[in-house]
Design an enzyme around this catalytic site. Structure first.
Site, PDB file in Angstrom:
ATOM      1  N   ASP A 166       0.834  -1.107  -0.042  1.00  0.00           N
ATOM      2  CA  ASP A 166      -0.051  -0.163  -0.019  1.00  0.00           C
ATOM      3  C   ASP A 166       0.832   1.337  -0.043  1.00  0.00           C
ATOM      4  O   ASP A 166       1.533   1.406   0.889  1.00  0.00           O
ATOM      5  CB  ASP A 166      -1.091   0.068   1.257  1.00  0.00           C
ATOM      6  CG  ASP A 166      -2.305   0.975   1.170  1.00  0.00           C
ATOM      7  OD1 ASP A 166      -1.964   2.056   0.439  1.00  0.00           O
ATOM      8  OD2 ASP A 166      -3.005   0.958   1.984  1.00  0.00           O
ATOM      9  N   ARG A 210      -0.353   4.356  -0.672  1.00  0.00           N
ATOM     10  CA  ARG A 210      -1.071   5.631  -0.279  1.00  0.00           C
ATOM     11  C   ARG A 210      -0.471   6.460   0.883  1.00  0.00           C
ATOM     12  O   ARG A 210      -0.037   6.129   1.863  1.00  0.00           O
ATOM     13  CB  ARG A 210      -2.438   5.242  -0.143  1.00  0.00           C
ATOM     14  CG  ARG A 210      -3.313   4.682  -1.282  1.00  0.00           C
ATOM     15  CD  ARG A 210      -4.680   4.360  -0.924  1.00  0.00           C
ATOM     16  NE  ARG A 210      -4.634   2.957  -0.045  1.00  0.00           N
ATOM     17  CZ  ARG A 210      -5.734   2.453   0.324  1.00  0.00           C
ATOM     18  NH1 ARG A 210      -6.830   2.777  -0.257  1.00  0.00           N
ATOM     19  NH2 ARG A 210      -5.816   1.348   1.115  1.00  0.00           N
TER      20      ARG A 210
END
Length: 203
Positions: free
Chosen positions: A126, A128
């Site tokens: 991930d 983000r």
């Protein structure tokens, strides 16, 4: 990161008329959107969601994930509540971009799970970031949130910028035979908080 507010317009939807607030990250040229509905309070908790862009789920009705279901349910919940917000962040494919997401899907078609596929492409599970949410929330005047999410990283991101998360509201929708393994991986490897409903066979 430098987030600049650009403009606001009306956004008619099946659930009511939202206001759409445009923002630009002047360092990356990425464009983000805040949707608001009704009158938001800076004193009382506001129902909201942080939603990362998912072209396949949000716009193309893909059943490989739960993103589109979550977005629509969040908008419906906000409209039914009478007020709320969605921060729509341009972080396709958990930050790896659309074309790399398609490459990851190709690996998943060959047996990799969603985390393994990202890692085989050389990316973290991930990528983000959530530092853009602070100026966006300041612009729309929100300080206390009832956050619709299954992702503890989003709760942590809110708290780190001084936003009080009064309540985490689960958003468990959209399970189907195409995404059940994906949902289980999000729970077991990415720490998403989901009930056993998402991991049992549909009747």
């Amino acid at each position: 990161m430098s987030i600049k507010y650009v403009a606001t317009s009306k956004l008619p939807t099946p659930w009511g008329v939202f206001a759409m607030h445009g923002f630009e990250d002047t360092e990356t040229s990425k464009e983000h959107v805040a949707l608001t509905f009704g009158t938001l309070s800076s004193d009382a908790p506001v129902l909201g969601r942080i939603h990362s862009e998912c072209l396949t789920g949000d716009a193309l009705f893909s059943l490989r994930c739960d993103c589109g279901f979550q977005l629509q349910t969040a908008m419906q919940n906000i409209a039914e509540t009478g007020s709320g917000f969605i921060l729509y962040l341009r972080q396709e494919g958990r930050g790896i971009g659309l074309l790399n997401k398609i490459r990851a899907y190709e690996l998943q078609d060959k047996g990799a799970n969603t985390v393994e596929a990202n890692e085989q492409l050389g990316f973290p599970a991930d990528m983000r970031k959530y530092d853009m949410i602070q100026p966006m929330l300041e612009q729309i005047g929100v300080k206390h949130v009832r956050l619709m999410t299954n992702n503890p990283r989003k709760v942590k991101a809110m708290k780190e910028i001084g936003i009080e998360v009064v309540e985490r509201v689960p958003l468990q929708v959209g399970k189907n035979r195409y995404n059940e393994a994906y949902l289980k991986t999000k729970s077991t490897e990415l720490g998403h908080m989901m009930s056993e409903y998402h991991f049992t066979d549909e009747e």
